[in-house]
Design an enzyme around this catalytic site. Structure first.
Site, PDB file in Angstrom:
ATOM      1  N   HIS A  22       0.860  -1.186   0.000  1.00 25.48           N
ATOM      2  CA  HIS A  22       0.000   0.000   0.000  1.00 25.48           C
ATOM      3  C   HIS A  22       0.897   1.237   0.000  1.00 25.48           C
ATOM      4  O   HIS A  22       1.732   1.411   0.890  1.00 25.48           O
ATOM      5  CB  HIS A  22      -0.929   0.002   1.218  1.00 25.48           C
TER       6      HIS A  22
ATOM      7  N   GLU B   1       1.927   3.810   3.037  1.00 30.45           N
ATOM      8  CA  GLU B   1       2.478   3.266   4.277  1.00 30.45           C
ATOM      9  C   GLU B   1       4.009   3.281   4.216  1.00 30.45           C
ATOM     10  O   GLU B   1       4.662   2.249   4.128  1.00 30.45           O
ATOM     11  CB  GLU B   1       1.901   1.862   4.502  1.00 30.45           C
TER      12      GLU B   1
ATOM     13  N   ARG C 143      -3.210   4.829  -1.978  1.00 29.08           N
ATOM     14  CA  ARG C 143      -3.076   3.475  -1.425  1.00 29.08           C
ATOM     15  C   ARG C 143      -2.849   2.417  -2.503  1.00 29.08           C
ATOM     16  O   ARG C 143      -2.049   1.506  -2.335  1.00 29.08           O
ATOM     17  CB  ARG C 143      -4.350   3.145  -0.630  1.00 29.08           C
TER      18      ARG C 143
ATOM     19  N   HIS D  63       3.084  -3.592   6.736  1.00 28.10           N
ATOM     20  CA  HIS D  63       2.044  -2.590   6.510  1.00 28.10           C
ATOM     21  C   HIS D  63       2.068  -1.566   7.643  1.00 28.10           C
ATOM     22  O   HIS D  63       2.852  -1.678   8.572  1.00 28.10           O
ATOM     23  CB  HIS D  63       0.665  -3.263   6.477  1.00 28.10           C
TER      24      HIS D  63
ATOM     25  N   GLU E  94       1.509  -4.927  11.058  1.00 26.84           N
ATOM     26  CA  GLU E  94       0.973  -3.560  10.992  1.00 26.84           C
ATOM     27  C   GLU E  94       1.842  -2.749  11.944  1.00 26.84           C
ATOM     28  O   GLU E  94       1.728  -2.881  13.166  1.00 26.84           O
ATOM     29  CB  GLU E  94      -0.501  -3.524  11.429  1.00 26.84           C
TER      30      GLU E  94
END
Length: 439
Positions: free
Chosen positions: A198, A201, A256, A326, A400
């Site tokens: 993405h 990020e 994104r 991510h 994440e």
């Protein structure tokens, strides 16, 4: 413009028509330049307390065309869901008025997005940003800088690094991979690492670069790193979504998706983490090309996804682990993402995740939640992690990274070092786990 909120019962319902009053003034304009593009934009956190509030938030978000930072799709907004929305300046007044009238609690995380961008200095010229001998790992780098860095390492560390291409992106950019490890034996197990699936990020690609740097700097002094590089190869893709990442530097910091064109819609791009052939375009993915979670016209429609899938298919016999990076949420996720079922090797994967988050927390005390993605985050179909697992890679994880929303996608450069330092321990922990007997 027609208000689509519809009729609902309860206190919130009395205020739903408010959104209609504001819609005439709300169509956000989109400049194609960074210059003051986000002036006055806000990032607002909402946590709906009831199903009624969740319904209202979903509808107002769709009407105002907010940029949803968390979760990735309005379909995931439900009672108790932490919801972070980026709203343009000409829509924030309407949204805040609606929330106050409907008595929905909110918190403004970022008062002025343009000022936050400038404070972060992510695009300010800095000493050492481009000079390779003094390459600065504590700033964010453009795609060109990252690829120049890869070329440089390929020349200067040929004993441990081999750079190669697996294809080209939609816009024709080369998809580069670094193969890292000591050529000590003909057959070695391998770990795949990708960052930047993405585009917005940015901490992901920063970590991929950090990982390579740490491996090269410490493999002589650190017995664990020496053992890892002796026994494993790492295939590292610092920027998966090269077109989108480039676009996030030049046009839209919060882009994104990929940048592929759609023949029927003006909206561009596909969510590269909804485009894999595993429950493709099911729950948690969108069929509409304008949505951030658009699954694409068919599985592996994106050349970037197809190139990585082909490479993993070709090498899956010796790839033991798949790691994807991510942001943001501070979580370590493993399959399944598309359903609530338990994976067959759950105890082994769960054990690896538990030890990894403990190792991560040991540095600065930062807590990561861990568990199956469907239960820990939300259900999403067509993800790379699920695909890797279903295609025979027994350890598949998605990180994440920091933070939990205070900075969101604008994690300041001063937090690159602590974020990467703690994540490095988690990754080393997982790879050491692979070298033990656990299958």
């Amino acid at each position: 413009m027609k208000c689509l909120l519809g009729k609902r019962r309860g206190r919130t319902a009395a205020f739903l028509p408010l959104c209609c009053l504001f819609l005439k003034i709300l169509q956000p304009g989109h400049s194609h330049l960074y210059d003051n593009r986000y002036a006055g934009d806000k990032v607002i956190r909402l946590i709906p307390k009831t199903g009624e509030e969740a319904y209202a938030l979903k509808k107002i978000s769709q009407q105002l065309k907010v940029d949803l930072w968390q979760p990735s799709s309005v379909s995931h907004v439900s009672e108790g869901t932490v919801t972070d929305v980026h709203i343009p300046q000409n829509g924030s007044q309407a949204l805040l008025a609606f929330l106050r009238e409907a008595n929905i609690q909110y918190k403004i995380l970022i008062e002025d997005l343009q000022k936050a961008l400038e404070r972060g200095s992510s695009l300010q010229p800095q000493r050492n940003r481009r000079s390779l001998p003094g390459y600065n790992y504590e700033v964010y780098h453009s795609l060109e800088e990252i690829q120049n860095w890869m070329h440089h390492l390929n020349k200067t560390h040929s004993g441990l690094i081999h750079m190669f291409s697996i294809g080209r992106s939609y816009e024709g950019r080369t998809l580069f991979i670094l193969k890292l490890g000591r050529r000590s034996r003909p057959y070695k197990r391998a770990v795949w690492i990708d960052c930047g699936i993405h585009a917005r990020e940015w901490i992901g690609p920063a970590f991929c670069q950090w990982f390579v740097k740490e491996a090269l700097l410490t493999h002589r002094s650190d017995p664990a790193m020496r053992k890892i590089l002796n026994h494993l190869y790492f295939y590292i893709m610092p920027v998966f979504n090269v077109d989108g990442y480039h676009f996030s530097w030049t046009n839209d910091r919060f882009w994104r998706k990929t940048r592929s064109r759609n023949s029927r819609f003006r909206c561009r791009g596909v969510d590269a983490n909804r485009n894999w052939k595993v429950k493709w375009c099911d729950e948690g993915a969108s069929v509409h090309p304008c949505d951030d979670t658009y699954c694409g016209p068919f599985p592996e429609s994106e050349p970037e996804v197809k190139a990585v899938a082909n490479f993993l298919r070709k090498h899956r016999k010796h790839i033991t682990a798949y790691l994807s990076f991510h942001a943001y949420a501070q979580m370590l996720l493993y399959p399944y993402s598309y359903k609530y079922a338990t994976i067959p090797n759950f105890s082994c994967v769960e054990s690896a995740a538990y030890k990894a988050v403990n190792a991560l927390q040991s540095v600065y005390g930062v807590r990561y939640r861990y568990g199956p993605a469907s239960r820990t985050l939300y259900v999403s179909s067509g993800s790379s992690m699920d695909w890797a697992y279903k295609n025979g890679i027994p350890y598949a994880f998605a990180f994440e990274l920091r933070d939990t929303g205070h900075f969101g996608f604008l994690l300041p450069e001063m937090l690159i070092k602590p974020t990467c330092t703690e994540t490095m321990l988690a990754v080393k922990n997982i790879t050491m786990h692979l070298l033990k007997k656990c299958p």
